[in-house]
Design a protein around this motif. Structure first.
Motif, PDB file in Angstrom:
ATOM      1  N   VAL A   1       0.472  -0.717  -0.194  1.00 23.02           N
ATOM      2  CA  VAL A   1      -0.024  -0.300   0.186  1.00 23.02           C
ATOM      3  C   VAL A   1       1.303   1.241  -0.441  1.00 23.02           C
ATOM      4  O   VAL A   1       0.722   2.171  -0.975  1.00 23.02           O
ATOM      5  N   ASN A   2       2.161   0.855   0.755  1.00 22.12           N
ATOM      6  CA  ASN A   2       2.640   2.296   0.856  1.00 22.12           C
ATOM      7  C   ASN A   2       3.319   2.560   0.085  1.00 22.12           C
ATOM      8  O   ASN A   2       3.495   3.571  -0.668  1.00 22.12           O
ATOM      9  N   LEU A   3       3.932   1.569  -1.225  1.00 19.03           N
ATOM     10  CA  LEU A   3       4.988   1.855  -2.487  1.00 19.03           C
ATOM     11  C   LEU A   3       3.470   2.586  -3.582  1.00 19.03           C
ATOM     12  O   LEU A   3       4.482   3.472  -3.688  1.00 19.03           O
ATOM     13  N   TYR A   4       2.469   2.355  -3.450  1.00 17.80           N
ATOM     14  CA  TYR A   4       1.864   2.523  -4.128  1.00 17.80           C
ATOM     15  C   TYR A   4       1.329   3.933  -3.939  1.00 17.80           C
ATOM     16  O   TYR A   4       0.926   4.776  -5.339  1.00 17.80           O
ATOM     17  N   LYS A   5       1.434   4.413  -2.759  1.00 18.67           N
ATOM     18  CA  LYS A   5       0.526   5.983  -1.713  1.00 18.67           C
ATOM     19  C   LYS A   5       2.267   6.248  -2.095  1.00 18.67           C
ATOM     20  O   LYS A   5       1.412   7.460  -2.676  1.00 18.67           O
TER      21      LYS A   5
END
Length: 901
Positions: A450-454
């Motif tokens: 999730v953090n990578l795509y954020k």
């Protein structure tokens, strides 16, 4: 006869030369040495035998006589037969573990009768296409697919297995886990990859060897194989559970709820339909039980589930999403899209991606509706794809590229609840190869994902290609219409210039400029083309002048009132190297010595020349963005191509978006074509200058002083880098004396120079006389003490110096000294040019000296006969001096020719 291409492969180990292979092919075909000599055009039969001897040596065939040829034929025939008998085996795999096991299988199948290889690409990868798979099966006898734990229920894997089985007869599915297989996979004959006897049976089938021999081979190969030991250990540790009870719980619960429903109890079709739906739910939950973090549902259910989450006031989720319109999400223009918009958190953000302008225009209605509910952005797909591709190749994503769910993805959503819990949402549709396959939407709870795509979303949102779709008042129809058109225009400008378009533009520019011989026409044509393509308010070209500064040679554009900018406006505009935005473009880089492109979308915040900033701000209304690229010659940057401000070409209004990376590449490429056209003109001037000097020296034999004056005058003309030129000749006492000199108008105090004769080895010029080698000082400031006219150099702000010898045959007969007003390195092409000029001057000096010597000899030998002496001298004059008509013609031609540095 063995085919030549096969023969080449069979003798690869011996490393035969092409000539030796030709001889060998004809020998095997039964040709005699005489025939081989004739067919290959070899000098003699003896040469043929020598080549055969080298071939025998490489095959380690000793001895003499015809027996060697028979042995060689047997070796090659055995190899050929072995090659024909090999079974070609291709091994497919899924994920990293699958590749590891496939490499192990490839090792155990290394056998004289098997030619095994593994697929280069993960069969579960989005980059693989069915056409590539089909091509890879050409000539394959057996296809082996390694099925490892975690992939048996993967819908794409099930499809791939079915696809392969239909493409090749000998399809083998080798399973390396004990998990329950889907009904689709159970239709195939499954080979237990964890059982040595099963692998031996497969080996026996492929090679035709005895079954016991096959078992011995497999046992030998697996005895010390690490991958095999790991499989055995995993099998021993794996606990096989009876999953049937868990699997049926939901189905049984549904049956219990519907026990009183007469239709469910009496209509078998109705019953089967509901049981199938409940079974699908079981499968989805089972997938979660296997990997624990990802849940999948049918694609068509996503809008309904998203709306249900957005309606839940307990979590009040905020969504950040990238939506590629008319790709997977086809619902935006219908009721489901409206419902998503109406239930959205006002802090949600969505970037809508459009394939073309027409698609955007069709979508403006729903965009306006959504823009009043949450934050909306729009972007062209051509601009989005490179950004998405850059993220998809991120090293941090590699750990998920081999799982069941087809990451990375270019279309996704991040859902974040009020309690900070997060989900990543994406479609396996992004990576499906066969669009007929079942489509799913996946939800991941892995925080790292999730953090990578954020991070990716934030980078894309900050891209220059993003256009905010925000309108405060939609009641005013005219304002809405103008706003929609303004966004359309911005998107149009953001269309990525494709390689094909760049190539087309380059060809167009080159074709239009290559025929032009006037520098001003080249500049005008280039500026017009650049402005039109980049929608810039101005376009300018700057070129270095004799003072070492970049002077503007041409400008095109419109002012704040929409009127054309005259080339005489701010005519004194110039910059030193490294000064202001323009000068920094020409600043030589340490790695190659050339300038570097400069781009700023906040040009008003840059360190600019105050006068220039004031002039441009007043003329253009404001300065917001700028892009400048160097014009490079063969050895250095000699100019700059610059554009300022983005405008709407129809209205002339400034646009808020700046120049993109893609436009930097485009302008740099176009600048190379412009630089080539200008360089060609400058090179032609240089060639003409050499012809001029040659004409002076040939045609002014009777007027040496005029010839020398013309040479030094031309070398300081406006098109050269030099401001002072001094020509010195060596007298009979070996002292250099000034024969001709000239300088530009700004040079002062010439009479205060020390201009006396220079002895051999005295100072810089005397050393050139002594050594016969040029002496270059690119930066006088660092070596000022070497100059005896130091104060004169300082007063005139001269910054670089070069002294070149005039060599006739092997003797230095003079020197040519040149000064420039800026740091000039006398680059290689300049030195070559000056060396040629010096050669012409030296030849002229030598010719005149020889003439005088011959004349003196004639005078002395005929001193008793004065009439004869006069006649001979006249004859000599006619040989060494051209006719007055030729001299006049040469002088006229020379007078109108420009020169170049």
């Amino acid at each position: 006869m063995i085919p030549p291409d096969v023969l080449k492969e069979l003798v690869a180990e011996e490393n035969l030369s092409p000539a030796e292979q030709d001889v060998l092919s004809l020998v095997l075909d039964g040709k005699s040495p005489t025939e081989i000599q004739r067919l290959l055009g070899i000098d003699s039969q003896n040469a043929v035998q020598k080549r055969l001897g080298k071939i025998y040596t490489k095959f380690r065939l000793a001895g003499a006589g015809p027996g060697k040829l028979a042995k060689l034929q047997k070796i090659l025939i055995d190899r050929y037969q072995l090659k024909l008998g090999k079974k070609k085996v291709l091994i497919f795999w899924f994920g990293k573990t699958g590749k590891y096991i496939a490499e192990g299988l490839n090792d155990i199948f290394k056998h004289p009768q098997i030619e095994a290889s593994i697929s280069d690409v993960d069969f579960n990868s989005s980059s693989l296409k069915l056409t590539e798979i089909t091509q890879s099966l050409d000539g394959i006898n057996y296809s082996i697919t390694c099925l490892t734990a975690g992939f048996s229920r993967n819908s794409w894997v099930n499809f791939a297995v079915g696809f392969l089985s239909g493409k090749i007869n000998n399809f083998k599915l080798v399973c390396f886990s004990r998990e329950n297989l889907t009904e689709a996979l159970l239709h195939f004959a499954i080979i237990d990859g964890t059982n040595q006897d099963s692998l031996a049976e497969l080996f026996h089938e492929m090679t035709g060897t005895d079954i016991q021999e096959a078992k011995t081979w497999i046992n030998f190969k697996l005895a010390n194989a690490n991958w095999w030991q790991q499989i055995i250990q995993q099998q021993q540790e794996q606990i096989v559970q009876d999953e049937s009870l868990d699997y049926q719980l939901i189905v049984k619960a549904g049956q219990k709820i519907l026990k009183d429903n007469k239709y469910f109890q009496t209509n078998k079709l109705f019953q089967k339909l509901i049981i199938n739906v409940l079974t699908d739910v079981c499968n989805q939950i089972e997938d979660v039980s296997l990997n624990g973090s990802v849940y999948s549902i049918p694609l068509e259910l996503y809008p309904r589930y998203l709306v249900s989450l957005q309606n839940d006031r307990d979590i009040n989720p905020r969504v950040q999403a990238v939506a590629i319109v008319d790709h997977v999400e086809l619902f935006w223009a219908n009721d489901r899209g409206d419902e998503i918009g109406n239930t959205s958190n006002k802090e949600s953000e969505r970037i809508f991606i459009f394939s073309d302008i027409q698609e955007y225009k069709k979508s403006t209605k729903f965009l306006l509706e959504h823009a009043f509910k949450y934050k909306v952005y729009v972007m062209m797909r051509d601009a989005y794809e490179p950004l998405a591709q850059e993220f998809c190749t991120n090293e941090k994503l590699t750990k998920w590229q081999d799982n069941d769910y087809g990451l990375p993805t270019k279309q996704y959503a991040i859902i974040e609840a009020a309690d900070q819990s997060q989900l990543l949402v994406w479609y396996n549709e992004d990576n499906l190869i066969d669009k007929r396959h079942k489509r799913f939407v996946n939800f991941s709870a892995i925080t790292e994902q999730v953090n990578l795509y954020k991070e990716a979303f934030d980078r894309i949102k900050s891209s220059q290609a993003i256009v905010p779709f925000k309108l405060e008042n939609r009641e005013n129809v005219e304002q809405v219409t103008e706003f929609v058109r303004e966004v359309e225009y911005k998107l149009y400008q953001m269309n990525i210039i494709t390689p094909e378009e760049l190539l087309e533009d380059l060809q167009k520019v080159r074709n239009e400029l290559i025929s032009l011989t006037d520098e001003n026409k080249v500049i005008d044509k280039a500026l017009s083309f650049v402005r039109k393509r980049l929608h810039s308010q101005t376009a300018s070209i700057f070129i270095f002048s004799k003072d070492g500064r970049l002077h503007r040679k041409g400008i095109q554009g419109i002012d704040a009132k929409g009127k054309s900018i005259d080339n005489q406006w701010f005519a004194t505009e110039s910059y030193a190297v490294g000064e202001s935005f323009t000068g920094r473009t020409a600043l030589p880089q340490q790695e190659d010595g050339f300038g570097k492109p400069q781009c700023s979308n906040k040009l008003y915040e840059e360190d600019l020349d105050s006068k220039s900033q004031a002039e441009y701000t007043k003329k253009l209304g404001k300065i917001s963005c700028g892009l400048a690229v160097p014009l490079n010659g063969q050895s250095k940057t000699y100019g700059v191509l610059e554009v300022i401000n983005k405008i709407n070409s129809n209205t002339g209004q400034h646009l808020s978006n700046g120049f993109t990376q893609n436009e930097i590449y485009w302008l740099s490429a176009i600048a190379s074509a412009v630089a080539t056209a200008l360089s060609n003109i400058r090179r032609n001037r240089q060639n003409q200058l050499e012809l001029d000097i040659s004409s002076f020296l040939v045609n002014y034999q009777q007027n040496e002083e005029k010839a020398y004056d013309e040479v030094v005058t031309r070398l300081i003309s406006e098109h050269t880098a030099f401001e002072v030129c001094i020509l010195r000749l060596k007298n009979q006492a070996d002292v250099l004396e000034i024969q001709a000199r000239n300088c530009v108008a700004r040079v002062v105090n010439w009479e205060q120079r020390k201009n006396e004769g220079i002895q051999l080895g005295e100072g810089i010029v005397g050393k050139v006389l002594e050594s016969g080698e040029p002496f270059i000082i690119p930066n006088i400031t660092k070596e000022l003490d070497k100059f005896k006219n130091k104060q004169w150099v300082i007063d005139n702000h001269l910054k670089s110096f070069g002294c070149f010898p005039l060599i006739y045959q092997t003797e230095v007969v003079g020197t040519l000294s040149l000064y420039a007003a800026y740091e000039y390195d006398f680059h290689q092409s300049c030195r070559e040019f000056l060396n040629r000029v010096c050669y012409l001057i030296a030849a002229f000096i030598g010719r005149k000296r020889e003439f005088r010597e011959v004349r003196d000899v004639v005078s002395q030998s005929c001193h008793n006969d004065q009439n004869q002496s006069i006649d001979l001298i006249k004859e000599l004059d006619s040989i060494y001096t051209p006719s007055p008509k030729a001299e006049k013609i040469a002088g006229d031609e020379v007078a109108s020719v420009p020169v170049v540095d």
